[in-house]
Design a protein around this motif. Structure first.
Motif, PDB file in Angstrom:
ATOM      1  N   LEU A  34       0.903  -1.293  -0.078  1.00 32.47           N
ATOM      2  CA  LEU A  34      -0.007   0.177  -0.092  1.00 32.47           C
ATOM      3  C   LEU A  34       0.854   1.227   0.080  1.00 32.47           C
ATOM      4  O   LEU A  34       0.367   2.163  -0.330  1.00 32.47           O
ATOM      5  CB  LEU A  34      -0.825  -0.054   1.271  1.00 32.47           C
ATOM      6  CG  LEU A  34      -2.050  -1.091   1.292  1.00 32.47           C
ATOM      7  CD1 LEU A  34      -2.614  -1.137   2.398  1.00 32.47           C
ATOM      8  CD2 LEU A  34      -2.938  -0.797   0.182  1.00 32.47           C
ATOM      9  N   SER A  35       2.063   1.102   0.584  1.00 35.14           N
ATOM     10  CA  SER A  35       3.011   2.451   0.468  1.00 35.14           C
ATOM     11  C   SER A  35       3.784   2.404  -0.649  1.00 35.14           C
ATOM     12  O   SER A  35       4.485   3.436  -0.734  1.00 35.14           O
ATOM     13  CB  SER A  35       3.775   2.345   1.835  1.00 35.14           C
ATOM     14  OG  SER A  35       3.011   2.300   2.977  1.00 35.14           O
ATOM     15  N   SER A  36       3.655   1.724  -1.533  1.00 30.49           N
ATOM     16  CA  SER A  36       4.706   1.664  -2.713  1.00 30.49           C
ATOM     17  C   SER A  36       4.400   2.822  -3.587  1.00 30.49           C
ATOM     18  O   SER A  36       3.311   3.504  -3.589  1.00 30.49           O
ATOM     19  CB  SER A  36       4.206   0.443  -3.609  1.00 30.49           C
ATOM     20  OG  SER A  36       2.890   0.525  -4.325  1.00 30.49           O
ATOM     21  N   PRO A  37       5.226   3.379  -4.382  1.00 33.23           N
ATOM     22  CA  PRO A  37       5.095   4.519  -4.835  1.00 33.23           C
ATOM     23  C   PRO A  37       3.831   4.462  -6.118  1.00 33.23           C
ATOM     24  O   PRO A  37       3.105   5.235  -6.461  1.00 33.23           O
ATOM     25  CB  PRO A  37       6.419   4.936  -6.052  1.00 33.23           C
ATOM     26  CG  PRO A  37       7.458   3.962  -5.096  1.00 33.23           C
ATOM     27  CD  PRO A  37       6.849   2.978  -4.386  1.00 33.23           C
ATOM     28  N   THR A  38       3.638   3.031  -6.383  1.00 31.82           N
ATOM     29  CA  THR A  38       2.455   2.931  -7.342  1.00 31.82           C
ATOM     30  C   THR A  38       1.398   3.252  -6.958  1.00 31.82           C
ATOM     31  O   THR A  38       0.401   3.906  -7.401  1.00 31.82           O
ATOM     32  CB  THR A  38       2.761   1.387  -7.863  1.00 31.82           C
ATOM     33  OG1 THR A  38       3.867   1.276  -8.723  1.00 31.82           O
ATOM     34  CG2 THR A  38       1.430   1.162  -8.765  1.00 31.82           C
ATOM     35  N   MET A  39       1.215   2.473  -5.683  1.00 36.14           N
ATOM     36  CA  MET A  39      -0.245   2.933  -4.926  1.00 36.14           C
ATOM     37  C   MET A  39      -0.468   4.276  -4.518  1.00 36.14           C
ATOM     38  O   MET A  39      -1.575   4.720  -4.487  1.00 36.14           O
ATOM     39  CB  MET A  39      -0.270   1.858  -3.846  1.00 36.14           C
ATOM     40  CG  MET A  39      -0.460   0.414  -4.120  1.00 36.14           C
ATOM     41  SD  MET A  39      -1.929   0.062  -5.468  1.00 36.14           S
ATOM     42  CE  MET A  39      -3.064  -0.330  -4.134  1.00 36.14           C
ATOM     43  N   ARG A  40       0.578   4.878  -3.981  1.00 32.28           N
ATOM     44  CA  ARG A  40       0.620   6.200  -3.592  1.00 32.28           C
ATOM     45  C   ARG A  40      -0.045   7.212  -4.599  1.00 32.28           C
ATOM     46  O   ARG A  40      -0.602   8.284  -4.665  1.00 32.28           O
ATOM     47  CB  ARG A  40       1.710   6.695  -2.856  1.00 32.28           C
ATOM     48  CG  ARG A  40       1.945   6.133  -1.671  1.00 32.28           C
ATOM     49  CD  ARG A  40       2.849   6.855  -0.639  1.00 32.28           C
ATOM     50  NE  ARG A  40       4.135   7.326  -1.457  1.00 32.28           N
ATOM     51  CZ  ARG A  40       5.366   6.776  -1.210  1.00 32.28           C
ATOM     52  NH1 ARG A  40       5.308   5.552  -0.780  1.00 32.28           N
ATOM     53  NH2 ARG A  40       6.281   7.087  -2.258  1.00 32.28           N
ATOM     54  N   SER A  41       0.646   6.907  -5.861  1.00 33.65           N
ATOM     55  CA  SER A  41       0.471   7.624  -6.872  1.00 33.65           C
ATOM     56  C   SER A  41      -1.055   7.559  -7.439  1.00 33.65           C
ATOM     57  O   SER A  41      -1.779   8.216  -8.294  1.00 33.65           O
ATOM     58  CB  SER A  41       1.486   7.532  -8.067  1.00 33.65           C
ATOM     59  OG  SER A  41       1.559   6.276  -8.640  1.00 33.65           O
ATOM     60  N   ALA A  42      -1.454   6.251  -7.470  1.00 33.57           N
ATOM     61  CA  ALA A  42      -2.773   5.734  -7.897  1.00 33.57           C
ATOM     62  C   ALA A  42      -3.931   6.438  -6.952  1.00 33.57           C
ATOM     63  O   ALA A  42      -5.095   6.529  -7.464  1.00 33.57           O
ATOM     64  CB  ALA A  42      -2.815   4.230  -8.031  1.00 33.57           C
ATOM     65  N   PHE A  43      -3.330   6.544  -5.819  1.00 35.59           N
ATOM     66  CA  PHE A  43      -4.342   6.903  -4.861  1.00 35.59           C
ATOM     67  C   PHE A  43      -4.008   8.310  -4.059  1.00 35.59           C
ATOM     68  O   PHE A  43      -3.786   8.523  -3.022  1.00 35.59           O
ATOM     69  CB  PHE A  43      -4.857   5.987  -3.720  1.00 35.59           C
ATOM     70  CG  PHE A  43      -5.495   4.688  -4.164  1.00 35.59           C
ATOM     71  CD1 PHE A  43      -6.933   4.709  -3.783  1.00 35.59           C
ATOM     72  CD2 PHE A  43      -5.064   3.665  -4.759  1.00 35.59           C
ATOM     73  CE1 PHE A  43      -7.743   3.845  -4.479  1.00 35.59           C
ATOM     74  CE2 PHE A  43      -5.639   2.608  -5.176  1.00 35.59           C
ATOM     75  CZ  PHE A  43      -7.339   2.818  -4.944  1.00 35.59           C
ATOM     76  N   PRO A  44      -3.904   9.375  -5.058  1.00 28.30           N
ATOM     77  CA  PRO A  44      -3.710  10.632  -4.503  1.00 28.30           C
ATOM     78  C   PRO A  44      -4.815  11.127  -3.178  1.00 28.30           C
ATOM     79  O   PRO A  44      -5.857  10.937  -3.570  1.00 28.30           O
ATOM     80  CB  PRO A  44      -3.549  11.483  -5.618  1.00 28.30           C
ATOM     81  CG  PRO A  44      -4.491  11.005  -6.632  1.00 28.30           C
ATOM     82  CD  PRO A  44      -4.569   9.547  -6.288  1.00 28.30           C
ATOM     83  N   PRO A  45      -4.328  11.597  -2.278  1.00 29.49           N
ATOM     84  CA  PRO A  45      -5.383  12.348  -1.336  1.00 29.49           C
ATOM     85  C   PRO A  45      -6.287  13.172  -2.123  1.00 29.49           C
ATOM     86  O   PRO A  45      -5.840  14.195  -2.798  1.00 29.49           O
ATOM     87  CB  PRO A  45      -4.633  12.621  -0.185  1.00 29.49           C
ATOM     88  CG  PRO A  45      -3.047  13.065  -0.507  1.00 29.49           C
ATOM     89  CD  PRO A  45      -3.104  11.974  -2.034  1.00 29.49           C
ATOM     90  N   PRO A  46      -7.324  13.398  -1.382  1.00 33.58           N
ATOM     91  CA  PRO A  46      -8.313  14.414  -1.733  1.00 33.58           C
ATOM     92  C   PRO A  46      -7.888  16.006  -1.616  1.00 33.58           C
ATOM     93  O   PRO A  46      -7.044  15.856  -0.467  1.00 33.58           O
ATOM     94  CB  PRO A  46      -9.625  14.287  -1.225  1.00 33.58           C
ATOM     95  CG  PRO A  46      -9.562  13.504   0.045  1.00 33.58           C
ATOM     96  CD  PRO A  46      -7.843  12.755  -0.255  1.00 33.58           C
ATOM     97  N   VAL A  47      -8.104  16.766  -2.502  1.00 36.45           N
ATOM     98  CA  VAL A  47      -7.692  18.232  -2.260  1.00 36.45           C
ATOM     99  C   VAL A  47      -8.624  18.765  -1.137  1.00 36.45           C
ATOM    100  O   VAL A  47      -9.795  18.627  -1.168  1.00 36.45           O
ATOM    101  CB  VAL A  47      -7.464  18.954  -3.464  1.00 36.45           C
ATOM    102  CG1 VAL A  47      -7.341  20.459  -3.088  1.00 36.45           C
ATOM    103  CG2 VAL A  47      -6.927  18.750  -4.476  1.00 36.45           C
ATOM    104  N   ARG A  48      -7.983  19.427   0.034  1.00 41.98           N
ATOM    105  CA  ARG A  48      -8.720  19.927   0.985  1.00 41.98           C
ATOM    106  C   ARG A  48      -9.253  21.319   0.728  1.00 41.98           C
ATOM    107  O   ARG A  48      -8.587  22.153  -0.058  1.00 41.98           O
ATOM    108  CB  ARG A  48      -7.917  20.031   2.435  1.00 41.98           C
ATOM    109  CG  ARG A  48      -7.476  18.923   3.059  1.00 41.98           C
ATOM    110  CD  ARG A  48      -6.922  19.037   4.146  1.00 41.98           C
ATOM    111  NE  ARG A  48      -6.242  17.711   4.872  1.00 41.98           N
ATOM    112  CZ  ARG A  48      -6.865  17.052   5.807  1.00 41.98           C
ATOM    113  NH1 ARG A  48      -7.734  17.563   6.299  1.00 41.98           N
ATOM    114  NH2 ARG A  48      -6.230  16.229   6.206  1.00 41.98           N
ATOM    115  N   GLY A  49     -10.596  21.569   1.136  1.00 39.57           N
ATOM    116  CA  GLY A  49     -11.090  22.969   0.710  1.00 39.57           C
ATOM    117  C   GLY A  49     -12.319  23.085   0.788  1.00 39.57           C
ATOM    118  O   GLY A  49     -13.225  22.879   1.192  1.00 39.57           O
TER     119      GLY A  49
END
Length: 177
Positions: free
Chosen positions: A162-177
């Motif tokens: 889950l912490s791999s670069p692939t997964m982190r780029s596939a699941f970017p966090p939502p933009v706060r706002g």
């Protein structure tokens, strides 16, 4: 914002998805981020799909380890060995928690960021808690301590995926706002 993939009508996944919608499970579990879904091209990328395949394999292994612990406890108890209450409790709770991770994995594969985030958090916390509890002298028999260490190692494997670069780029966090 993208929409989640809809499971094929008439399948078990579609039935569960309908129940999730009816009972607003995503809203309850996901909070403010319940509707944030990553793009289809990100979650269907071959590297992301392969990571989820590895995660499923690790979860299946964890389930097998959890079931084996219950079977061992039952066999020991049926042969007159006193099995501590902590063994029964831990075996049952950990098996149920592992099963909940299947739900998170399923929802994450559909693109729900909240499920990915929960899975990532739990895959980091569960091994720590398990190792700390296993280290209490006399709380568990040796076989259960070994089972907990195996469980922790498998869960660390999930956290690594889950912490791999692939997964982190596939699941970017939502933009706060």
């Amino acid at each position: 914002m993208a929409t989640a993939s809809t499971p094929t009508p008439g399948t078990f996944g579609a039935l569960l998805d309908g129940l999730f919608g009816r009972f607003r499970v995503d809203r309850l579990a996901g909070g403010r981020q319940h509707a944030y879904v990553v793009r289809e091209d990100m979650r269907s990328h071959p590297l992301t799909v392969r990571a989820f395949q590895r995660i499923r394999a690790l979860l299946v292994s964890e389930t097998a380890v959890g079931l084996a612990a219950i079977v061992i406890a039952v066999v020991l108890a049926s042969h007159g060995v006193q099995v501590p209450w902590a063994v029964w409790f831990r075996s049952t709770v950990v098996l149920l928690l592992t099963l909940s991770l299947y739900v998170f994995a399923w929802r994450a594969q559909l693109g729900y960021y909240w499920a990915f985030a929960r899975m990532r958090l739990f895959s980091r916390i569960f091994p720590l808690v398990t190792v700390v509890v296993a280290s209490f002298p006399g709380l568990y028999p040796t076989w259960m301590v070994v089972e907990q260490l195996v469980f922790s190692a498998l869960m660390v494997g999930v956290a690594v995926q889950l912490s791999s670069p692939t997964m982190r780029s596939a699941f970017p966090p939502p933009v706060r706002g």
